[in-house]
Design an enzyme around this catalytic site. Structure first.
Site, PDB file in Angstrom:
ATOM      1  CE1 TYR A   1     -12.367  -1.322  -4.266  1.00 16.92           C
ATOM      2  CE2 TYR A   1     -12.412  -2.170  -6.529  1.00 16.92           C
ATOM      3  CZ  TYR A   1     -13.066  -1.807  -5.471  1.00 16.92           C
ATOM      4  OH  TYR A   1     -14.333  -1.961  -5.192  1.00 16.92           O
TER       5      TYR A   1
ATOM      6  CD  GLN B   1       5.530 -13.947  -4.832  1.00 17.96           C
ATOM      7  OE1 GLN B   1       4.844 -13.621  -5.746  1.00 17.96           O
ATOM      8  NE2 GLN B   1       6.515 -12.995  -4.206  1.00 17.96           N
TER       9      GLN B   1
ATOM     10  CD  GLU C   1      -5.177  -1.730  -0.673  1.00 13.20           C
ATOM     11  OE1 GLU C   1      -4.498  -0.808  -0.580  1.00 13.20           O
ATOM     12  OE2 GLU C   1      -5.972  -1.884  -1.930  1.00 13.20           O
TER      13      GLU C   1
ATOM     14  CG  HIS D   1       3.485  -9.598  -7.508  1.00 13.93           C
ATOM     15  ND1 HIS D   1       3.815  -8.461  -7.260  1.00 13.93           N
ATOM     16  CD2 HIS D   1       4.258  -9.951  -6.390  1.00 13.93           C
ATOM     17  CE1 HIS D   1       4.469  -7.851  -6.432  1.00 13.93           C
ATOM     18  NE2 HIS D   1       4.869  -8.892  -5.842  1.00 13.93           N
TER      19      HIS D   1
ATOM     20  CE1 TYR E   1       8.163  -5.497   0.265  1.00 15.13           C
ATOM     21  CE2 TYR E   1       8.482  -5.710  -2.424  1.00 15.13           C
ATOM     22  CZ  TYR E   1       7.659  -5.951  -0.962  1.00 15.13           C
ATOM     23  OH  TYR E   1       6.592  -6.678  -1.180  1.00 15.13           O
TER      24      TYR E   1
END
Length: 387
Positions: free
Chosen positions: A264, A96, A254, A161, A275
């Site tokens: 959070y 990513q 979210e 990430h 997963y």
């Protein structure tokens, strides 16, 4: 029945508890479908290599577009897509990772600064998110004197990430989202940058009123923590407050309204599971004292990405909407807002079958999108009818 993400046999619940849970669901997780609308879609550019972010230059100067493999390009109406701009930093283009966000300085008319976030490789082959700025030359062909002013520490990612979203508030603070590099518990460790939103000045210095300033070992640039992989960041134009969104694992995508010093929850509190379908090992449930609940969440993850508030005059029917891209479900999501509450949800462009990576509102009031494909596109979306 399913309540807040759990399948619950109603026969085992006391009536009073059942009534409370049902009421809570209707209050906290609205599922009203917005009336369907017909939209127009213009394909402005194709052939982009997994485009990630776009930014509008003033005075119809065109659109800067990042490609995850490391190129920054300029699109201008009626002209061929530019060659890659010079002066862009080398990037870690694995998984990513790569060249991520592009953003213009709030003082661009004076300083011509272009901010870039990107995945940067460390000495051990692992990577982290980095942010810097340089000056766009008058010809629009190069970023001059690019300087990195922030590096995620330590570098832990093997391709997952990164976060990397950038946004400015009304006081010219720069907010940066940082993923937890798929190292879950780092999001709860204030001595690390992973799983955080940070707040800096335009020059990359720590804001003196940050919540963890002078609170070692916490890193002073941290604004909020307990995030997984924030992929959307935008300033609410009506409240002047920053909003973010983030990928859950399997379920639990979210929207958050990150406040100074607050937690959070990830991975201790989540509406998702692994997963594999098994629970997150560290999770204590969907709610945990000392952590904040999301402003909105999805039990089934759309794979949310860039987001933008609609505050333009062109399409009044879209006023007070929040647009969010969906990577996994390949749609454009429109959330109708009443203050900070989501009161309706509409899904658009699903028939195109394209991963939506970035969402921006153009100066002309249209919604501009990037599709995350090897043949990625720049799209311009409007309402076909405008009551």
């Amino acid at each position: 029945m399913t309540l807040l993400g759990y399948k619950t046999p109603t026969s085992r619940l006391p009536l009073q508890v059942l009534k409370f849970l049902i009421l809570s669901v209707f209050i906290s997780t609205p599922v009203i479908a917005a009336p369907p609308t017909t939209v127009t879609v213009a394909e402005l550019q194709d052939g982009l290599d997994h485009p990630w972010s776009l930014a509008f230059l003033p005075e119809n100067g065109g659109i800067l577009i990042t490609e995850r493999s490391g190129q920054l390009r300029l699109w201008q109406q009626g002209k061929a897509l530019s060659e890659p701009l010079k002066g862009v930093p080398a990037v870690y283009a694995k998984g990513q990772g790569g060249l991520l966000e592009v953003a213009l300085s709030p003082k661009f008319a004076q300083d011509r600064r272009i901010y870039l976030s990107f995945a940067e490789e460390g000495k051990d082959g692992k990577a982290g998110t980095a942010v810097g700025y340089g000056r766009l030359n008058p010809q629009g062909t190069a970023i001059e004197n690019f300087t990195v002013f922030f590096r995620q520490q330590p570098k832990l990612s093997t391709g997952n990430h990164f976060g990397g979203k950038l946004a400015f508030d009304e006081q010219n603070h720069l907010f940066i989202t940082l993923g937890e590099n798929n190292q879950r518990l780092t999001a709860q460790d204030l001595s690390l940058h992973q799983g955080k939103v940070v707040r800096l000045t335009l020059d990359g210095k720590v804001s003196k009123d940050n919540p963890f300033t002078n609170k070692s070992p916490a890193k002073p640039e941290i604004w909020s923590y307990g995030h997984r992989n924030p992929q959307g960041l935008a300033l609410n134009p009506w409240s002047g407050v920053m909003w973010s969104n983030e990928h859950g694992p399997k379920g639990g995508d979210e929207i958050n309204i990150p406040e100074a010093g607050k937690n959070y929850g990830w991975p201790l509190a989540t509406h998702g599971v692994n997963y594999s379908g098994l629970p997150i090992p560290e999770a204590k449930g969907t709610h945990l004292d000392g952590t904040e609940q999301p402003a909105y969440y999805w039990e089934k993850s759309p794979g949310i990405s860039g987001m933008a508030f609609y505050n333009a005059a062109r399409f009044p029917a879209w006023q007070h909407s929040l647009f969010i891209g969906a990577l996994a479900q390949k749609e454009l999501i429109r959330l109708q807002l009443d203050g900070d509450k989501v009161i309706a949800e509409e899904r658009l462009l699903g028939s195109r079958g394209e991963r939506i990576r970035d969402v921006r509102i153009g100066p002309d009031g249209y919604v501009y999108l990037l599709t995350d494909e090897s043949d990625g596109k720049l799209l311009k979306v409007g309402l076909a009818t405008n009551p």
